[in-house]
Design a protein around this motif. Structure first.
Motif, PDB file in Angstrom:
ATOM      1  N   LEU A   3       0.884  -1.134  -0.167  1.00  0.00           N
ATOM      2  CA  LEU A   3      -0.062  -0.043   0.077  1.00  0.00           C
ATOM      3  C   LEU A   3       0.823   1.303  -0.064  1.00  0.00           C
ATOM      4  CD1 LEU A   3      -2.554  -0.970   2.663  1.00  0.00           C
ATOM      5  CD2 LEU A   3      -2.874  -1.241   0.109  1.00  0.00           C
ATOM      6  N   VAL A   4       0.497   2.043  -0.995  1.00  0.00           N
ATOM      7  CA  VAL A   4       1.520   3.319  -1.025  1.00  0.00           C
ATOM      8  C   VAL A   4       0.592   4.597  -0.577  1.00  0.00           C
ATOM      9  CG1 VAL A   4       2.993   2.177  -2.695  1.00  0.00           C
ATOM     10  CG2 VAL A   4       1.342   3.530  -3.516  1.00  0.00           C
ATOM     11  N   THR A   5       1.402   5.565  -0.358  1.00  0.00           N
ATOM     12  CA  THR A   5       0.865   6.781  -0.056  1.00  0.00           C
ATOM     13  C   THR A   5       1.602   8.021  -0.802  1.00  0.00           C
ATOM     14  OG1 THR A   5       0.067   6.392   2.288  1.00  0.00           O
ATOM     15  CG2 THR A   5       0.385   8.897   1.569  1.00  0.00           C
ATOM     16  N   ILE A   6       0.815   8.723  -1.671  1.00  0.00           N
ATOM     17  CA  ILE A   6       1.325   9.780  -2.791  1.00  0.00           C
ATOM     18  C   ILE A   6       0.844  11.041  -2.342  1.00  0.00           C
ATOM     19  CG2 ILE A   6       1.627  10.371  -4.995  1.00  0.00           C
ATOM     20  CD1 ILE A   6       3.173   7.899  -4.488  1.00  0.00           C
ATOM     21  N   ARG A   7       1.562  12.105  -2.136  1.00  0.00           N
ATOM     22  CA  ARG A   7       1.327  13.484  -1.763  1.00  0.00           C
ATOM     23  C   ARG A   7       1.510  14.317  -2.921  1.00  0.00           C
ATOM     24  NH1 ARG A   7       0.446  13.640   3.973  1.00  0.00           N
ATOM     25  NH2 ARG A   7       0.975  16.037   3.934  1.00  0.00           N
ATOM     26  N   GLU A  19      -3.983   7.935  -0.315  1.00  0.00           N
ATOM     27  CA  GLU A  19      -3.486   7.345   0.975  1.00  0.00           C
ATOM     28  C   GLU A  19      -3.820   5.762   0.847  1.00  0.00           C
ATOM     29  OE1 GLU A  19      -3.156   9.384   4.868  1.00  0.00           O
ATOM     30  OE2 GLU A  19      -5.324   9.617   4.279  1.00  0.00           O
ATOM     31  N   ASP A  20      -2.673   4.845   1.179  1.00  0.00           N
ATOM     32  CA  ASP A  20      -3.023   3.334   1.289  1.00  0.00           C
ATOM     33  C   ASP A  20      -3.427   2.889  -0.337  1.00  0.00           C
ATOM     34  OD1 ASP A  20      -1.764   3.358   3.653  1.00  0.00           O
ATOM     35  OD2 ASP A  20      -3.697   3.538   4.673  1.00  0.00           O
ATOM     36  N   VAL A  91       4.898  17.576  -8.921  1.00  0.00           N
ATOM     37  CA  VAL A  91       5.942  17.073  -7.858  1.00  0.00           C
ATOM     38  C   VAL A  91       5.030  16.206  -6.959  1.00  0.00           C
ATOM     39  CG1 VAL A  91       7.810  17.666  -6.106  1.00  0.00           C
ATOM     40  CG2 VAL A  91       7.393  19.059  -8.279  1.00  0.00           C
ATOM     41  N   LEU A  92       5.456  14.934  -6.797  1.00  0.00           N
ATOM     42  CA  LEU A  92       4.990  13.967  -6.069  1.00  0.00           C
ATOM     43  C   LEU A  92       5.821  13.299  -4.885  1.00  0.00           C
ATOM     44  CD1 LEU A  92       3.250  13.827  -8.712  1.00  0.00           C
ATOM     45  CD2 LEU A  92       2.851  11.519  -8.229  1.00  0.00           C
ATOM     46  N   LEU A  93       5.327  13.491  -3.588  1.00  0.00           N
ATOM     47  CA  LEU A  93       6.074  12.948  -2.542  1.00  0.00           C
ATOM     48  C   LEU A  93       5.625  11.267  -1.925  1.00  0.00           C
ATOM     49  CD1 LEU A  93       8.196  13.586  -0.261  1.00  0.00           C
ATOM     50  CD2 LEU A  93       6.359  14.376   1.025  1.00  0.00           C
ATOM     51  N   TYR A  94       6.646  10.637  -1.985  1.00  0.00           N
ATOM     52  CA  TYR A  94       6.266   9.067  -1.858  1.00  0.00           C
ATOM     53  C   TYR A  94       6.137   8.948  -0.397  1.00  0.00           C
ATOM     54  CZ  TYR A  94       6.809   3.976  -1.145  1.00  0.00           C
ATOM     55  OH  TYR A  94       6.783   2.801  -0.900  1.00  0.00           O
ATOM     56  N   GLY A  95       5.237   8.482   0.453  1.00  0.00           N
ATOM     57  CA  GLY A  95       5.203   8.163   1.614  1.00  0.00           C
ATOM     58  C   GLY A  95       4.304   9.213   2.645  1.00  0.00           C
ATOM     59  N   SER A  96       3.963   8.716   3.610  1.00  0.00           N
ATOM     60  CA  SER A  96       3.066   9.554   4.641  1.00  0.00           C
ATOM     61  C   SER A  96       4.209  10.446   5.536  1.00  0.00           C
ATOM     62  CB  SER A  96       2.198   8.765   5.465  1.00  0.00           C
ATOM     63  OG  SER A  96       2.839   7.806   6.218  1.00  0.00           O
TER      64      SER A  96
END
Length: 227
Positions: A3-7, A19-20, A91-96
């Motif tokens: 499960l990945v979170t992308i911001r 999220e997830d 621009v994406l950030l990987y993870g919470s």
């Protein structure tokens, strides 16, 4: 299934959080992607994030404008919490926040707490109490060079589950690079009290050749279908 979170930090979709999301995840401009971006510089199906051998791997899907991770062009990359992915103007950030804070805490332990603490405690504490320095370190402040701080502090791991022939090939490749770098270092000359180092032109060309070979290796590994 990971499960990945992308911001999403920047671009037309700035502020959205996914999220997830179960892998595999595709990201692109077209409907049908798990994450659809309103960015004309993003390809219809731009990249894919999937799990392989307990690692989360990003693959650029031969996009028109390419993909960068921590400022470096890439086609194939293992993602780590805190990595920043650039595609088009997005621009994406990987993870919470919590996942990235935990990674920073573990890096501080490994580096002798040289970067300070997160929210009071370097490890184990309440990661929700993240202070402003956390934003700076993962690049949310926009400071020059902050995008790659997590990548710089954490060298990549050697691949796992290699067969004997694959391990032998990897060992041969690393030995070749080690020998060439050692030869170049042996030719360095230190000049003056400031400790400035110089390479003669022939060795400089050897260094450029080595970088070109590494670029070829990276492309061959990331785009095997071209071979």
């Amino acid at each position: 299934m990971a499960l990945v979170t992308i911001r999403i930090l920047d671009g037309a979709d700035r502020g959205r959080v996914y999220e997830d999301v179960p892998t595999p995840v595709t990201i692109g401009r077209e409907e049908g992607n798990d994450i659809q971006l309103a960015d004309e510089r993003v390809s219809r199906f731009h990249l894919k994030i999937q799990e392989d051998h307990d690692k989360v791997v990003l693959t650029d899907l031969d996009s028109t404008n390419g993909t960068k991770v921590n400022g470096e062009d890439t086609h194939l990359r293992i993602l780590r919490f805190g990595d920043m992915v650039t595609l088009g103007r997005s621009v994406l950030l990987y993870g919470s926040q919590e996942q990235i804070a935990q990674r920073l805490a573990s890096l501080r332990d490994a580096e002798g707490d040289s970067l300070g603490t997160i929210g009071g405690e370097a490890t184990g504490g309440d990661v929700a109490a993240i202070n402003p320095s956390f934003d700076f370190e993962v690049g949310w402040s926009g400071a020059t060079g902050s995008q790659a701080i997590l990548h710089r502090l954490s060298p990549p791991e050697l691949p796992e589950r290699l067969g004997p022939s694959q391990a032998a090939q990897l060992s041969e490749l690393l030995e070749y690079l080690h020998t060439r770098i050692r030869t170049l270092l042996e030719t360095v000359q230190v000049e003056g009290k400031k400790g400035r180092v110089t390479l003669d032109e022939r060795q400089w060309q050897n260094l450029l050749d080595l970088q070109a070979r590494l670029a070829t290796y990276l492309r061959t590994i990331g785009r095997p279908q071209e071979e």
